[in-house]
Design a protein around this motif. Structure first.
Motif, mmCIF file in Angstrom:
data_model
loop_
_atom_site.group_PDB
_atom_site.id
_atom_site.type_symbol
_atom_site.label_atom_id
_atom_site.label_comp_id
_atom_site.label_asym_id
_atom_site.label_seq_id
_atom_site.Cartn_x
_atom_site.Cartn_y
_atom_site.Cartn_z
ATOM 1 N N GLY A 57 36.079 33.851 33.086
ATOM 2 C CA GLY A 57 36.419 34.259 31.716
ATOM 3 C C GLY A 57 37.865 34.696 31.547
ATOM 4 O O GLY A 57 38.554 35.021 32.511
ATOM 5 N N GLU A 58 38.297 34.710 30.281
ATOM 6 C CA GLU A 58 39.688 35.044 29.918
ATOM 7 C C GLU A 58 40.089 36.456 30.363
ATOM 8 O O GLU A 58 41.258 36.729 30.606
ATOM 9 N N ASN A 59 39.101 37.357 30.452
ATOM 10 C CA ASN A 59 39.409 38.753 30.826
ATOM 11 C C ASN A 59 39.791 38.912 32.294
ATOM 12 O O ASN A 59 40.145 40.009 32.731
ATOM 13 N N SER A 60 39.717 37.814 33.049
ATOM 14 C CA SER A 60 40.088 37.879 34.475
ATOM 15 C C SER A 60 41.565 38.224 34.657
ATOM 16 O O SER A 60 41.966 38.710 35.714
ATOM 17 N N TYR A 61 42.367 37.947 33.612
ATOM 18 C CA TYR A 61 43.800 38.258 33.669
ATOM 19 C C TYR A 61 44.212 39.028 32.432
ATOM 20 O O TYR A 61 43.724 38.778 31.346
ATOM 21 N N LYS A 62 45.112 39.996 32.656
ATOM 22 C CA LYS A 62 45.693 40.773 31.548
ATOM 23 C C LYS A 62 47.192 40.614 31.674
ATOM 24 O O LYS A 62 47.756 40.941 32.733
ATOM 25 N N ASN A 63 47.848 40.107 30.642
ATOM 26 C CA ASN A 63 49.303 39.884 30.698
ATOM 27 C C ASN A 63 49.713 39.084 31.928
ATOM 28 O O ASN A 63 50.649 39.448 32.634
ATOM 29 N N ARG A 64 48.944 38.049 32.211
ATOM 30 C CA ARG A 64 49.186 37.129 33.333
ATOM 31 C C ARG A 64 49.046 37.778 34.707
ATOM 32 O O ARG A 64 49.456 37.238 35.729
ATOM 33 N N LYS A 65 48.494 38.992 34.749
ATOM 34 C CA LYS A 65 48.232 39.666 36.033
ATOM 35 C C LYS A 65 46.728 39.796 36.221
ATOM 36 O O LYS A 65 45.996 40.042 35.260
ATOM 37 N N LEU A 66 46.303 39.660 37.465
ATOM 38 C CA LEU A 66 44.886 39.722 37.794
ATOM 39 C C LEU A 66 44.275 41.041 37.336
ATOM 40 O O LEU A 66 44.804 42.112 37.623
ATOM 41 N N ASN A 67 43.150 40.955 36.623
ATOM 42 C CA ASN A 67 42.429 42.150 36.174
ATOM 43 C C ASN A 67 41.401 42.489 37.251
ATOM 44 O O ASN A 67 40.244 42.085 37.197
ATOM 45 N N ARG A 68 41.858 43.212 38.255
ATOM 46 C CA ARG A 68 41.038 43.468 39.443
ATOM 47 C C ARG A 68 39.747 44.220 39.132
ATOM 48 O O ARG A 68 38.701 43.925 39.682
ATOM 49 N N GLU A 69 39.848 45.202 38.239
ATOM 50 C CA GLU A 69 38.668 46.022 37.902
ATOM 51 C C GLU A 69 37.576 45.162 37.271
ATOM 52 O O GLU A 69 36.402 45.248 37.641
ATOM 53 N N TYR A 70 37.992 44.308 36.356
ATOM 54 C CA TYR A 70 37.047 43.415 35.676
ATOM 55 C C TYR A 70 36.358 42.486 36.678
ATOM 56 O O TYR A 70 35.138 42.348 36.681
ATOM 57 N N LEU A 71 37.163 41.857 37.549
ATOM 58 C CA LEU A 71 36.599 40.925 38.532
ATOM 59 C C LEU A 71 35.710 41.640 39.541
ATOM 60 O O LEU A 71 34.645 41.142 39.900
ATOM 61 N N ALA A 72 36.169 42.816 40.002
ATOM 62 C CA ALA A 72 35.385 43.590 40.990
ATOM 63 C C ALA A 72 34.012 43.931 40.435
ATOM 64 O O ALA A 72 33.002 43.832 41.142
ATOM 65 N N ASN A 73 33.952 44.324 39.149
ATOM 66 C CA ASN A 73 32.667 44.670 38.531
ATOM 67 C C ASN A 73 31.711 43.481 38.531
ATOM 68 O O ASN A 73 30.498 43.653 38.629
#
Length: 199
Positions: free
Chosen positions: A54-70
């Protein structure tokens, strides 16, 4: 050149052990850090991760680690999928690292899930770092500012220490800092001896 795998469960102290090897000028490849760098810089990888998570995997072209970890730490299939996307790229990157340091006696390949993602095939020898379970939980809670339940969920996604120990060539019990340094130095000397025999 010998490739020495360095692994251990979350909170076992792999990074501390890696830093001790660095004192002897041993090149260290930390798979987790390199994987994060690749996930942040490779457009191909970013597209694959967004497509699957999903699109939320990245925020401002940086990996959204918290989202992916969950997502991945609560679903083993999703974790397996993420690993299958990222690890081939890490392997390619590691081959370049090996080439860079091919004149060295040995290098360290540090990977928390060395056995789980079959990276042990890249290694000639393997070091397993262990520590008491409660100590590991406390370290991770302090380091990552997370709950006991979150740490246990992450531990449950990793192979048990007992299983890792069966597969390791060297076992480091990370209970005492002074002993730890001596254990690392002993392994360092052994690796230099093995390397000399292989020349």
């Amino acid at each position: 050149m010998i490739v020495v795998g360095l692994t251990g469960g979350i909170g076992s102290g792999k990074s501390t052990v890696a830093k001790l090897f660095e004192k002897w000028n041993v090149p260290i490849y930390i798979a987790d850090i390199e994987a994060k760098n690749i996930m942040n810089t490779s457009e191909t990888l970013q597209k694959k991760i967004i497509k699957n998570f999903g699109e939320n995997s990245y925020k401002n072209r940086k990996l959204n680690r918290e989202y992916l970890a969950n997502i991945v730490f609560n679903d083993k299939k999703k974790l397996k999928l993420l690993n299958s996307i990222v690890h081939p790229e890490v392997f390619k990157h590691f081959e370049m690292f090996k080439e860079k340091y091919r004149q060295n006696s040995y290098i360290i390949y540090e990977n928390a899930i060395l056995f789980e993602n079959k990276s042990d095939v890249l290694c000639n020898k393997i070091i397993v770092v262990t520590a008491p379970t409660e100590e590991k939980i406390r370290r991770v809670m302090d380091r990552d500012n997370c709950s006991r339940e979150e740490v246990i969920a992450r531990m449950n996604n990793q192979m048990s220490d007992a299983e890792k120990i069966k597969r390791g060539d060297f076992i480091i019990h990370n209970n005492n800092k002074m002993e730890l340094e001596a254990e690392v130095f002993e392994i360092h000397k052994k690796m230099l001896q093995i390397s000399e025999k292989n020349v």
